[in-house]
Scaffold this motif. Structure first.
Motif, short mmCIF file in Angstrom:
data_model
loop_
_atom_site.label_atom_id
_atom_site.label_comp_id
_atom_site.label_asym_id
_atom_site.label_seq_id
_atom_site.Cartn_x
_atom_site.Cartn_y
_atom_site.Cartn_z
N MET A 114 119.01 79.77 8.51
CA MET A 114 118.97 80.67 9.66
C MET A 114 118.82 82.13 9.23
SD MET A 114 121.78 79.03 12.28
CE MET A 114 123.07 78.85 11.03
N THR A 115 119.45 82.48 8.13
CA THR A 115 119.35 83.85 7.63
C THR A 115 117.92 84.17 7.21
OG1 THR A 115 121.64 83.80 6.85
CG2 THR A 115 120.19 85.48 5.91
N VAL A 116 117.28 83.23 6.54
CA VAL A 116 115.88 83.43 6.12
C VAL A 116 114.98 83.62 7.33
CG1 VAL A 116 113.89 82.31 5.05
CG2 VAL A 116 116.12 82.20 3.93
N VAL A 117 115.16 82.77 8.34
CA VAL A 117 114.33 82.87 9.54
C VAL A 117 114.58 84.19 10.25
CG1 VAL A 117 113.95 81.90 11.85
CG2 VAL A 117 114.12 80.40 9.88
N TYR A 118 115.83 84.59 10.33
CA TYR A 118 116.17 85.84 11.04
C TYR A 118 115.57 87.05 10.34
CZ TYR A 118 118.94 89.31 13.53
OH TYR A 118 119.33 90.37 14.30
N LEU A 119 115.53 87.04 9.02
CA LEU A 119 115.04 88.19 8.26
C LEU A 119 113.54 88.17 8.01
CD1 LEU A 119 117.86 88.46 5.55
CD2 LEU A 119 117.60 89.81 7.65
N PHE A 120 112.91 87.01 8.22
CA PHE A 120 111.48 86.91 7.92
C PHE A 120 110.68 87.74 8.92
CE2 PHE A 120 107.43 84.86 7.01
CZ PHE A 120 107.54 84.63 5.65
N PRO A 121 109.72 88.54 8.45
CA PRO A 121 108.92 89.38 9.37
C PRO A 121 108.19 88.53 10.41
CG PRO A 121 108.58 90.05 7.09
CD PRO A 121 109.35 88.75 7.05
N LYS A 122 108.46 88.80 11.66
CA LYS A 122 107.88 88.00 12.74
C LYS A 122 106.37 88.05 12.75
CE LYS A 122 108.15 87.32 17.76
NZ LYS A 122 108.77 87.78 19.01
N GLN A 123 105.79 89.22 12.41
CA GLN A 123 104.34 89.36 12.49
C GLN A 123 103.62 88.52 11.45
OE1 GLN A 123 106.51 91.71 11.85
NE2 GLN A 123 105.93 93.00 10.08
N MET A 124 104.36 88.02 10.45
CA MET A 124 103.74 87.20 9.41
C MET A 124 103.77 85.72 9.75
SD MET A 124 105.17 89.10 5.97
CE MET A 124 104.30 87.93 4.91
N LEU A 125 104.35 85.38 10.89
CA LEU A 125 104.43 83.98 11.32
C LEU A 125 103.49 83.71 12.48
CD1 LEU A 125 108.29 83.45 11.31
CD2 LEU A 125 106.67 82.52 9.68
N PRO A 126 103.03 82.46 12.62
CA PRO A 126 102.31 82.07 13.83
C PRO A 126 103.28 82.17 15.00
CG PRO A 126 101.98 80.47 12.08
CD PRO A 126 103.09 81.39 11.63
N PRO A 127 102.79 81.94 16.22
CA PRO A 127 103.69 82.02 17.38
C PRO A 127 104.97 81.22 17.17
CG PRO A 127 101.45 81.72 18.12
CD PRO A 127 101.43 81.60 16.62
N TRP A 128 106.11 81.84 17.53
CA TRP A 128 107.42 81.21 17.32
C TRP A 128 107.51 79.84 17.96
CZ3 TRP A 128 110.67 82.72 13.79
CH2 TRP A 128 110.73 84.05 13.41
N LYS A 129 106.91 79.69 19.15
CA LYS A 129 107.05 78.43 19.87
C LYS A 129 106.48 77.27 19.07
CE LYS A 129 106.13 76.24 24.35
NZ LYS A 129 107.53 75.83 24.50
N ARG A 130 105.34 77.51 18.40
CA ARG A 130 104.74 76.45 17.60
C ARG A 130 105.68 76.03 16.48
NH1 ARG A 130 99.30 78.17 14.97
NH2 ARG A 130 98.88 78.58 17.18
N TRP A 131 106.27 77.00 15.79
CA TRP A 131 107.20 76.69 14.72
C TRP A 131 108.45 76.01 15.24
CZ3 TRP A 131 106.52 76.54 9.66
CH2 TRP A 131 105.45 77.25 9.10
N GLY A 132 108.95 76.49 16.39
CA GLY A 132 110.14 75.87 16.97
C GLY A 132 109.92 74.42 17.29
N ASN A 133 108.77 74.09 17.88
CA ASN A 133 108.46 72.70 18.21
C ASN A 133 108.31 71.84 16.96
OD1 ASN A 133 108.46 72.89 21.01
ND2 ASN A 133 106.34 73.56 21.10
#
Length: 205
Positions: A72-91
């Motif tokens: 959870m800490t890694v996800v919280y600190l990871f730059p959001k702009q470097m990830l695809p849409p959150w919903k896709r990852w969440g699913n």
């Protein structure tokens, strides 16, 4: 060894899934950790209650709690702009957690000598219980109750383990991939189970 691997995969996947949902709902840091922990361990707690295992057994899994906190800490600190849409990852992580924990729950019931019905219930509760609690706390309709097929894949995992279709480590890992892939396909292509509505919604369909 297979049990430990499934536990780690499921814990990481559901902890990340819960953290992503919390961030989507703009929860603070404490809310992210709470929702992630509930998602990762809630299903196991409900399962233990129904198959006769003390809920306190969860507190013996300190290494998994540390793994969940780290994820959870890694996800919280990871730059959001470097990830695809959150919903896709969440699913995706939700599908992986569903598969790993459904198989783990089924193995738990089999090792305790429970009948097939209990094995299936254990698979469903372990695989989807944490997600249900997560969605309720986030004010969302639980995934298991939505149109896309969800809990049916946990039932499939329970049947495969309970009927001895998957026993060896390799067979269990293949089952893990198959169930997760089926869940991904079901929300990607909108696969649905039959449903009927009553009242005003029935007239709208």
């Amino acid at each position: 060894m297979t049990w430990e691997v499934l536990s780690i995969i499921g814990t990481i996947a559901f902890a990340i899934s819960g953290a992503i949902v919390a961030m989507e709902e703009e929860y603070d840091l404490l809310g992210v950790y709470i929702l992630g922990i509930v998602t990762a361990f809630g299903g196991g707690a409900v399962r233990n209650l129904l198959i006769g295992v003390p809920v306190s057994a969860l507190w013996e899994q300190q290494p998994l709690f540390l793994v969940a906190l780290a994820a959870m800490t890694v996800v919280y600190l990871f730059p959001k702009q470097m990830l695809p849409p959150w919903k896709r990852w969440g699913n995706f992580f939700d599908a992986l957690g569903l598969s790993a924990f459904a198989i783990q729950g089924a193995l738990y019931a089999v090792n305790m000598g429970h009948p097939l019905s209990a094995v299936i219930v254990a698979a469903v509760l372990t695989g989807s219980g944490g997600g249900i609690i997560r969605d309720v706390l986030a004010g969302r309709k639980p995934l298991v109750l939505r149109a896309e097929i969800y809990a049916a894949w946990a039932i499939l995992a329970g049947l495969a383990v309970g009927l001895k279709w998957a026993e060896s480590p390799m067979e269990l890992y293949v089952l893990l991939i198959v169930v997760a892939a089926l869940r991904v396909l079901s929300y990607t292509y909108g696969w649905k189970l039959p449903r009927r509505a009553v009242g005003e919604k029935a007239g709208e369909q």
